[in-house]
Design a protein around this motif. Structure first.
Motif, PDB file in Angstrom:
ATOM      1  N   VAL A  22       1.117  -1.605   0.047  1.00  0.00           N
ATOM      2  CA  VAL A  22      -0.183  -0.003  -0.053  1.00  0.00           C
ATOM      3  C   VAL A  22       1.181   1.330   0.375  1.00  0.00           C
ATOM      4  O   VAL A  22       0.805   2.011  -0.423  1.00  0.00           O
ATOM      5  CB  VAL A  22      -1.090  -0.004   1.258  1.00  0.00           C
ATOM      6  CG1 VAL A  22      -1.910   1.548   1.839  1.00  0.00           C
ATOM      7  CG2 VAL A  22      -2.399  -1.034   0.682  1.00  0.00           C
ATOM      8  N   ASN A 195      -8.132  -3.182  -7.679  1.00  0.00           N
ATOM      9  CA  ASN A 195      -8.960  -4.450  -6.002  1.00  0.00           C
ATOM     10  C   ASN A 195     -10.090  -3.966  -6.835  1.00  0.00           C
ATOM     11  O   ASN A 195     -10.443  -5.439  -6.197  1.00  0.00           O
ATOM     12  CB  ASN A 195      -8.066  -3.439  -4.774  1.00  0.00           C
ATOM     13  CG  ASN A 195      -6.873  -3.997  -4.702  1.00  0.00           C
ATOM     14  OD1 ASN A 195      -6.399  -5.248  -4.532  1.00  0.00           O
ATOM     15  ND2 ASN A 195      -5.696  -2.819  -5.457  1.00  0.00           N
ATOM     16  N   LYS A 203      -8.677  -3.297   0.876  1.00  0.00           N
ATOM     17  CA  LYS A 203      -7.646  -1.909  -0.540  1.00  0.00           C
ATOM     18  C   LYS A 203      -7.892  -0.471  -1.129  1.00  0.00           C
ATOM     19  O   LYS A 203      -7.379  -0.175  -0.955  1.00  0.00           O
ATOM     20  CB  LYS A 203      -7.129  -3.059  -1.105  1.00  0.00           C
ATOM     21  CG  LYS A 203      -6.406  -4.178  -0.228  1.00  0.00           C
ATOM     22  CD  LYS A 203      -5.302  -5.512  -1.368  1.00  0.00           C
ATOM     23  CE  LYS A 203      -4.948  -5.903  -0.468  1.00  0.00           C
ATOM     24  NZ  LYS A 203      -3.648  -7.134  -0.701  1.00  0.00           N
TER      25      LYS A 203
END
Length: 230
Positions: A22, A195, A203
């Motif tokens: 991330v 995602n 996410k």
């Protein structure tokens, strides 16, 4: 509705846990978007001030074309840049396709007209007044440019932040020229799109929170600068 609430909980856990994937995506997004906004900001400010002050034939037509280019379709820009940088393209020897550099190029092409249009509009309205003041004070071109940057500080900052917001939220062009390659060209917008299509809502939500936070901080910065200016 439970899966939405669970998504937000997981999103905050991802951000708090400092998930490497991330934060690498966030880091690349900030680097690419900030660099693109800086380049476009410099180009757009210079072009906008120069064309806003200068009297020339076809200025109205120029303004209409410029304002039209402020809304360039990202996928079209991405396609054109991809064609130029592809192996069979005129710039294929540079091997820039599917690299962060290609993403910067595409974003600069998208953002420069936006910054130029905003600065041009401000210069047309207030530029002559600032220019005449600079000439009265006996300033040269550099001094007058400095006066512009001082007197139109809030407007120029707004143009830059608008450009940054356009760059950091772009998905179509960067997807085409970057390819959304993990650990190499994956940025926040392409990460969200990927995602979301895979059903990994946590996410996607985590990255959306970051994007919204960046937008809020950028706009707060401009309002603060405008308040100081006024």
């Amino acid at each position: 509705m439970d899966y939405i609430a669970d998504g937000f909980k997981e999103a905050f856990n991802l951000l708090i846990s400092m998930d490497p994937e991330v934060y690498s995506v966030i880091g690349l997004s900030l680097v690419v978007s900030t660099l693109s906004a800086l380049i476009a900001g410099i180009l757009g400010t210079v072009i906008g001030i120069y064309t806003g002050l200068k009297a020339f034939r076809g200025k109205r037509l120029y303004a209409r074309i410029l304002y039209t280019m402020m809304g360039l379709p990202p996928v079209v820009v991405g396609l054109l840049v991809a064609i130029l940088l592809s192996r069979r393209g005129p710039m294929g020897s540079l091997e820039l396709i599917f690299t962060p550099t290609a993403m910067v190029i595409a974003q600069v092409i998208l953002v420069t007209p936006i910054v130029t249009g905003i600065v041009f509009n401000v210069t047309v309205k207030r530029g002559r007044e600032v220019y005449e003041l600079g000439k009265t004070l006996g300033g040269g071109h550099v001094a007058i440019l400095g006066l512009f940057l001082k007197e139109l500080k809030a407007e120029l900052l707004a143009a830059f932040v608008t450009g940054f917001g356009r760059a950091v939220s772009e998905v179509g062009a960067v997807m085409i020229v970057g390819g959304n390659i993990q650990g190499h060209t994956r940025v926040m917008t392409t990460y969200i799109a990927m995602n979301n299509s895979m059903g990994n809502y946590a996410k996607s939500i985590a990255m959306a929170i970051v994007l919204l936070s960046l937008s809020f901080l950028a706009n707060a910065f401009v309002y603060h600068a405008a308040g100081e200016e006024n």
